[in-house]
Design a protein around this motif. Structure first.
Motif, PDB file in Angstrom:
ATOM      1  N   PRO A 306       0.798  -1.234   0.000  1.00 58.87           N
ATOM      2  CA  PRO A 306       0.000   0.000   0.000  1.00 58.87           C
ATOM      3  C   PRO A 306       0.826   1.277   0.000  1.00 58.87           C
ATOM      4  N   ARG A 307       2.005   1.262   0.587  1.00 63.06           N
ATOM      5  CA  ARG A 307       2.828   2.484   0.591  1.00 63.06           C
ATOM      6  C   ARG A 307       3.282   2.833  -0.830  1.00 63.06           C
ATOM      7  N   PHE A 308       3.682   1.829  -1.599  1.00 69.81           N
ATOM      8  CA  PHE A 308       4.088   2.060  -2.989  1.00 69.81           C
ATOM      9  C   PHE A 308       2.882   2.540  -3.797  1.00 69.81           C
ATOM     10  N   ARG A 309       1.753   1.890  -3.600  1.00 66.71           N
ATOM     11  CA  ARG A 309       0.539   2.272  -4.310  1.00 66.71           C
ATOM     12  C   ARG A 309       0.161   3.717  -4.018  1.00 66.71           C
ATOM     13  N   GLU A 310       0.361   4.158  -2.783  1.00 66.55           N
ATOM     14  CA  GLU A 310       0.014   5.534  -2.412  1.00 66.55           C
ATOM     15  C   GLU A 310       0.851   6.545  -3.189  1.00 66.55           C
ATOM     16  N   LEU A 311       2.111   6.235  -3.433  1.00 66.85           N
ATOM     17  CA  LEU A 311       2.965   7.148  -4.202  1.00 66.85           C
ATOM     18  C   LEU A 311       2.419   7.351  -5.614  1.00 66.85           C
ATOM     19  N   ILE A 312       1.884   6.279  -6.185  1.00 68.81           N
ATOM     20  CA  ILE A 312       1.288   6.381  -7.517  1.00 68.81           C
ATOM     21  C   ILE A 312      -0.014   7.178  -7.451  1.00 68.81           C
ATOM     22  N   ASP A 313      -0.844   6.863  -6.463  1.00 68.97           N
ATOM     23  CA  ASP A 313      -2.140   7.535  -6.338  1.00 68.97           C
ATOM     24  C   ASP A 313      -1.983   9.034  -6.089  1.00 68.97           C
ATOM     25  N   ARG A 314      -0.906   9.417  -5.383  1.00 70.87           N
ATOM     26  CA  ARG A 314      -0.690  10.825  -5.064  1.00 70.87           C
ATOM     27  C   ARG A 314       0.001  11.575  -6.180  1.00 70.87           C
ATOM     28  N   GLY A 315       0.431  10.861  -7.223  1.00 74.30           N
ATOM     29  CA  GLY A 315       1.077  11.521  -8.355  1.00 74.30           C
ATOM     30  C   GLY A 315       2.565  11.728  -8.212  1.00 74.30           C
ATOM     31  N   ALA A 316       3.180  11.166  -7.169  1.00 74.80           N
ATOM     32  CA  ALA A 316       4.632  11.253  -7.047  1.00 74.80           C
ATOM     33  C   ALA A 316       5.302  10.400  -8.121  1.00 74.80           C
ATOM     34  N   ILE A 317       4.618   9.331  -8.537  1.00 75.55           N
ATOM     35  CA  ILE A 317       5.062   8.472  -9.634  1.00 75.55           C
ATOM     36  C   ILE A 317       4.007   8.571 -10.722  1.00 75.55           C
ATOM     37  N   LEU A 318       4.432   8.955 -11.926  1.00 77.78           N
ATOM     38  CA  LEU A 318       3.521   9.132 -13.047  1.00 77.78           C
ATOM     39  C   LEU A 318       3.720   7.985 -14.036  1.00 77.78           C
ATOM     40  N   ASP A 347       8.102   8.001   5.254  1.00 77.37           N
ATOM     41  CA  ASP A 347       8.385   7.355   6.536  1.00 77.37           C
ATOM     42  C   ASP A 347       9.341   6.182   6.310  1.00 77.37           C
ATOM     43  N   PHE A 348      10.619   6.488   6.227  1.00 80.25           N
ATOM     44  CA  PHE A 348      11.628   5.460   5.911  1.00 80.25           C
ATOM     45  C   PHE A 348      11.590   4.314   6.916  1.00 80.25           C
ATOM     46  N   GLU A 349      11.523   4.634   8.195  1.00 82.10           N
ATOM     47  CA  GLU A 349      11.483   3.584   9.220  1.00 82.10           C
ATOM     48  C   GLU A 349      10.208   2.755   9.107  1.00 82.10           C
ATOM     49  N   GLY A 350       9.100   3.403   8.754  1.00 78.59           N
ATOM     50  CA  GLY A 350       7.848   2.678   8.591  1.00 78.59           C
ATOM     51  C   GLY A 350       7.915   1.669   7.460  1.00 78.59           C
ATOM     52  N   TRP A 351       8.560   2.061   6.347  1.00 80.60           N
ATOM     53  CA  TRP A 351       8.725   1.135   5.227  1.00 80.60           C
ATOM     54  C   TRP A 351       9.516  -0.107   5.669  1.00 80.60           C
ATOM     55  N   TRP A 352      10.583   0.125   6.448  1.00 77.49           N
ATOM     56  CA  TRP A 352      11.420  -0.991   6.884  1.00 77.49           C
ATOM     57  C   TRP A 352      10.738  -1.835   7.955  1.00 77.49           C
ATOM     58  N   THR A 353       9.931  -1.206   8.781  1.00 79.32           N
ATOM     59  CA  THR A 353       9.163  -1.977   9.767  1.00 79.32           C
ATOM     60  C   THR A 353       8.196  -2.923   9.060  1.00 79.32           C
ATOM     61  N   ASP A 354       7.597  -2.451   7.972  1.00 78.46           N
ATOM     62  CA  ASP A 354       6.668  -3.301   7.219  1.00 78.46           C
ATOM     63  C   ASP A 354       7.349  -4.564   6.717  1.00 78.46           C
ATOM     64  N   VAL A 355       8.512  -4.410   6.086  1.00 82.84           N
ATOM     65  CA  VAL A 355       9.178  -5.599   5.534  1.00 82.84           C
ATOM     66  C   VAL A 355       9.745  -6.466   6.638  1.00 82.84           C
ATOM     67  N   ALA A 356      10.221  -5.862   7.730  1.00 86.51           N
ATOM     68  CA  ALA A 356      10.755  -6.650   8.834  1.00 86.51           C
ATOM     69  C   ALA A 356       9.661  -7.523   9.452  1.00 86.51           C
ATOM     70  N   ASN A 357       8.478  -6.968   9.603  1.00 84.76           N
ATOM     71  CA  ASN A 357       7.375  -7.757  10.155  1.00 84.76           C
ATOM     72  C   ASN A 357       6.944  -8.864   9.198  1.00 84.76           C
ATOM     73  N   ALA A 358       7.013  -8.591   7.897  1.00 78.46           N
ATOM     74  CA  ALA A 358       6.678  -9.615   6.913  1.00 78.46           C
ATOM     75  C   ALA A 358       7.674 -10.771   6.973  1.00 78.46           C
ATOM     76  N   ILE A 359       8.950 -10.460   7.146  1.00 75.04           N
ATOM     77  CA  ILE A 359       9.977 -11.507   7.258  1.00 75.04           C
ATOM     78  C   ILE A 359       9.847 -12.240   8.578  1.00 75.04           C
ATOM     79  N   ARG A 360       9.588 -11.497   9.663  1.00 69.62           N
ATOM     80  CA  ARG A 360       9.447 -12.142  10.983  1.00 69.62           C
ATOM     81  C   ARG A 360       8.325 -13.150  10.975  1.00 69.62           C
ATOM     82  N   ALA A 361       7.285 -12.905  10.210  1.00 70.39           N
ATOM     83  CA  ALA A 361       6.157 -13.824  10.146  1.00 70.39           C
ATOM     84  C   ALA A 361       6.533 -15.159   9.510  1.00 70.39           C
ATOM     85  N   GLN A 362       7.685 -15.177   8.815  1.00 68.11           N
ATOM     86  CA  GLN A 362       8.120 -16.423   8.157  1.00 68.11           C
ATOM     87  C   GLN A 362       9.166 -17.175   8.963  1.00 68.11           C
TER      88      GLN A 362
END
Length: 363
Positions: A306-318, A347-362
């Motif tokens: 969702p964070r990547f998708r938000e960048l597209i939706d907000r127009g930061a990525i065209l 939110d750089f730390e938030g992005w990394w928290t997301d992936v860290a939690n995804a890895i921890r779940a495995q």
């Protein structure tokens, strides 16, 4: 009685050699997991001289899981040692979590070295549905898809509060002051990023008298495709010799973001389209400059991110349609420059928290 493992995860790394993108990702991932769960992980350094068979056997036994971002460092330097560690993990009934960034885009010879790691893995973490589909389309490896899980990829580098000066930075400042249009491309230069596509776009902008200066902030990846030679041949064919700069390797994040801040617009013409594994795109977005890129191949490419998708939706990525020609990219560049630019909160730390939690779940 066998000793109970002390750690949830053992990360395979390459020590000081880990300044490459793969190694940097591993370091940041482990650091983030340690912030969330102190004492949960440890690391094993594997190089051409470090990590004996006995040390590897003991280290694997000290953890419940072995996490491998393969290859742990730039290709061909350290291949057999991490594979041996994964084999030991399976022999000792430890879980193997393999992080796999690419598949079809890999050089064929390089891809062969990855096959044993995928076979040994219990779980394969991928960052893009497109890459997962590439694996599914491989007649030899399609059975590995059942092991795959998706995780949201964060950027490898964060925009610092300050930047560093450099001779190239001064050249970009002078070019912009002189009215040149500075177009950027950040990250390693290799066939999968279609670096020559940007040359075609630059040639069109030059025909329109917009005086483009195309800046590749990065260096060529050595391989069997002769990409650097082909690149410079194409530069000459298009009459862009004085309009293209390749920075080469830039060691400091402060210097990198100094250069990115002096680029008017970023542009990527990608045959595969934008995918959720493109961390270089995320670095560019942090500069606050518009970024133009080919649209994704799959409609669900960012459903898990969702964070990547938000960048597209907000127009930061065209996004540019996948069937668009170089003239359409040139048109989009001109249109983007007429829009007001705004720094997107990141939110750089938030992005990394997301992936860290995804890895921890495995684990």
């Amino acid at each position: 009685m066998a000793e109970k493992p002390r750690y949830r995860a053992l990360f395979l790394g390459a020590g000081p050699q880990m300044h490459c993108g793969v190694g940097q990702f591993t370091c940041l991932l482990q650091q983030t997991i340690e912030k969330i769960e102190p004492g949960a992980s440890t690391a094993l350094t594997l190089t051409q001289t470090d990590g004996t068979i006995a040390e590897t056997w003991r280290a694997v036994g000290s953890a419940d899981s072995v996490v491998c971002n393969f290859p742990i460092v730039a290709w061909k330097r350290v291949i057999l040692r991490p594979l041996l560690a994964l084999l030991f993990a399976r022999l000792r009934r430890r879980k193997v979590v393999l992080i796999q960034h690419e598949w079809a885009g890999l050089n064929g010879i390089r891809r062969l070295t990855y096959i044993p790691a995928l076979w040994l893995a219990n779980t394969i973490v991928m960052f893009s549905p497109l890459v997962r589909r590439e694996l599914a389309d491989d007649p030899i490896m399609r059975g590995m898809v059942r092991k795959c899980v998706l995780a949201p990829l964060p950027p490898n580098i964060a925009a610092p509060a300050n930047t560093a000066d450099s001779m190239l930075l001064q050249r970009l400042v002078a070019a912009r002051s002189d009215g040149q249009l500075v177009i950027g491309h950040f990250g390693s230069i290799y066939p999968g990023k279609q670096p020559n596509g940007l040359l075609e776009i630059g040639a069109i902008l030059k025909q329109r008298d917009l005086r483009p200066l195309i800046v590749y902030v990065g260096s060529f990846i050595r391989g069997v495709e002769n990409i650097e030679q082909k690149f410079h041949i194409r530069v000459a064919e298009l009459g862009l010799k004085s309009d293209v700069i390749v920075s080469g390797y830039v060691a400091s994040d402060l210097e990198v973001f100094g250069l990115l801040s002096e680029i008017d617009v970023f542009c990527y013409s990608l045959a595969e389209g934008l995918s959720a594994r493109r961390s270089s795109i995320l670095a560019c977005v942090q500069s606050g400059r518009p970024l133009i890129v080919t649209g994704p191949a799959l409609p669900d490419e960012f459903d898990h991110h969702p964070r990547f998708r938000e960048l597209i939706d907000r127009g930061a990525i065209l996004l540019v349609p996948r069937d668009a020609d170089s003239a359409a990219y040139a048109d989009q560049i001109i249109a983007a420059l007429k829009r007001p630019t705004a720094q997107v909160p990141f939110d750089f730390e938030g992005w990394w928290t997301d992936v860290a939690n995804a890895i921890r779940a495995q684990l």
